[in-house]
Design an enzyme around this catalytic site. Sequence first.
Site, PDB file in Angstrom:
ATOM      1  N   LYS A 116      -0.764  11.437   6.011  1.00 48.10           N
ATOM      2  CA  LYS A 116      -0.568  10.240   6.960  1.00 48.10           C
ATOM      3  C   LYS A 116       0.252   9.160   6.186  1.00 48.10           C
ATOM      4  O   LYS A 116       1.158   8.736   6.532  1.00 48.10           O
ATOM      5  CB  LYS A 116      -1.697   9.896   7.485  1.00 48.10           C
ATOM      6  CG  LYS A 116      -1.818   8.860   8.453  1.00 48.10           C
ATOM      7  CD  LYS A 116      -2.297   7.435   8.088  1.00 48.10           C
ATOM      8  CE  LYS A 116      -3.719   7.661   7.308  1.00 48.10           C
ATOM      9  NZ  LYS A 116      -4.149   6.210   6.731  1.00 48.10           N
ATOM     10  N   LYS A 156       0.721  -1.200   0.133  1.00 49.42           N
ATOM     11  CA  LYS A 156      -0.010   0.087   0.043  1.00 49.42           C
ATOM     12  C   LYS A 156       0.976   1.233  -0.009  1.00 49.42           C
ATOM     13  O   LYS A 156       0.756   2.340  -0.651  1.00 49.42           O
ATOM     14  CB  LYS A 156      -1.130   0.075   1.274  1.00 49.42           C
ATOM     15  CG  LYS A 156      -1.725   1.284   1.485  1.00 49.42           C
ATOM     16  CD  LYS A 156      -2.836   1.563   0.265  1.00 49.42           C
ATOM     17  CE  LYS A 156      -3.520   3.056   0.642  1.00 49.42           C
ATOM     18  NZ  LYS A 156      -4.534   3.369  -0.358  1.00 49.42           N
TER      19      LYS A 156
END
Length: 297
Positions: A240, A172
């Site tokens: 983030k 990811k």
Amino acid sequence: MADRVGFIGLGIMGRGMAHNLLRAGFDLTVWNRTAGRMDDLVAAGAKAAASPADLASRCDLVITCVSDTPDVQAVILGPSGVIEQVRAGALLVDMSTISPAATREIAARLAEKGASMLDAPVSGGSEGAAKGTLSIMVGGAAADVERAMPVFQAMGKTITHVGGQGDGQMVKLVNQILVVGNALAMSEALLFAQAGGLDLPKTIEAVAGGAAGSWMLANRGPQIIHRDWRPGFTIDLQQKDVRLALAAADELGIPLMGTALIFNLYRALQAEGLGGEGNHALIKALERLSGVEVKAG
Ligand code: NAP
């Protein structure tokens, strides 16, 4: 008997995913910190739990989809967390995007209770979550992936078992390094086109079909030139994910110069209060530096 499924975190992503599990016929129990967000799922047939621990006591397969690493730690390891009442033989599937290292630590804590864990972060945005077309990147043991497969198939279209625990999160982050690099390349190209007095829609049309084309340019380029900053994915969440990628790269001892630059450009936009805008608003950082505004004439 089919696994009784629990879902923790009914945000932009989680609510669409949970609805798809109900539609697929799963016995579903939900929990969300803001209790009112459970109402429409309960109306659609889900049961509401009083806490993550209560949910874990009633379920064999527990899914989490919350914001960041400390939030996953809170709902699993914190007070009234999953770990307090997790069943031996249960499977925890974390579909949030969080730290790969923290993922392995959480998995080790669950293993002490006889429970196993998969990391299964997703891409495809809120639209993919609602339509059940997410891409799911799965890390963990093959037998656990096989057990979770019916659940994954109810929520996603491309399901790839990429490696062991933590590797789903690593892939990811690979995805996110590519996404922000694409966003910066698009931003510089459009700034250059604007400064050169080019027709912006025609410029995008001319290059989008060739080697310079990308999902980012095709989908977010038109949004930029029409000054539409509605988020598919917010700057805050993008920031983030870039932070997680830089932390993981630091642990590996490798430099990611371009990604670090983009981290700081997003940080500057957050400092201006723009964290809720779409990640394509990255171009605003370049506009500030150049005094050029990118806008279709
Ligand atoms: P969101 O809409 O902000 O929802 C966050 C969810 O997490 C809410 O249910 C929130 O509860 C819960 N939560 C946050 N901190 C918590 C805590 N400390 N304790 C308990 N619950 C907590 O976020 P989202 O867009 O659904 O994203 C969820 C995850 O999917 C993130 O890791 C994100 O990076 C990832 N993701 C998002 C997208 C996207 O396009 N949005 C795409 C791919 C991956 P409350 O309702 O009480 O606030």
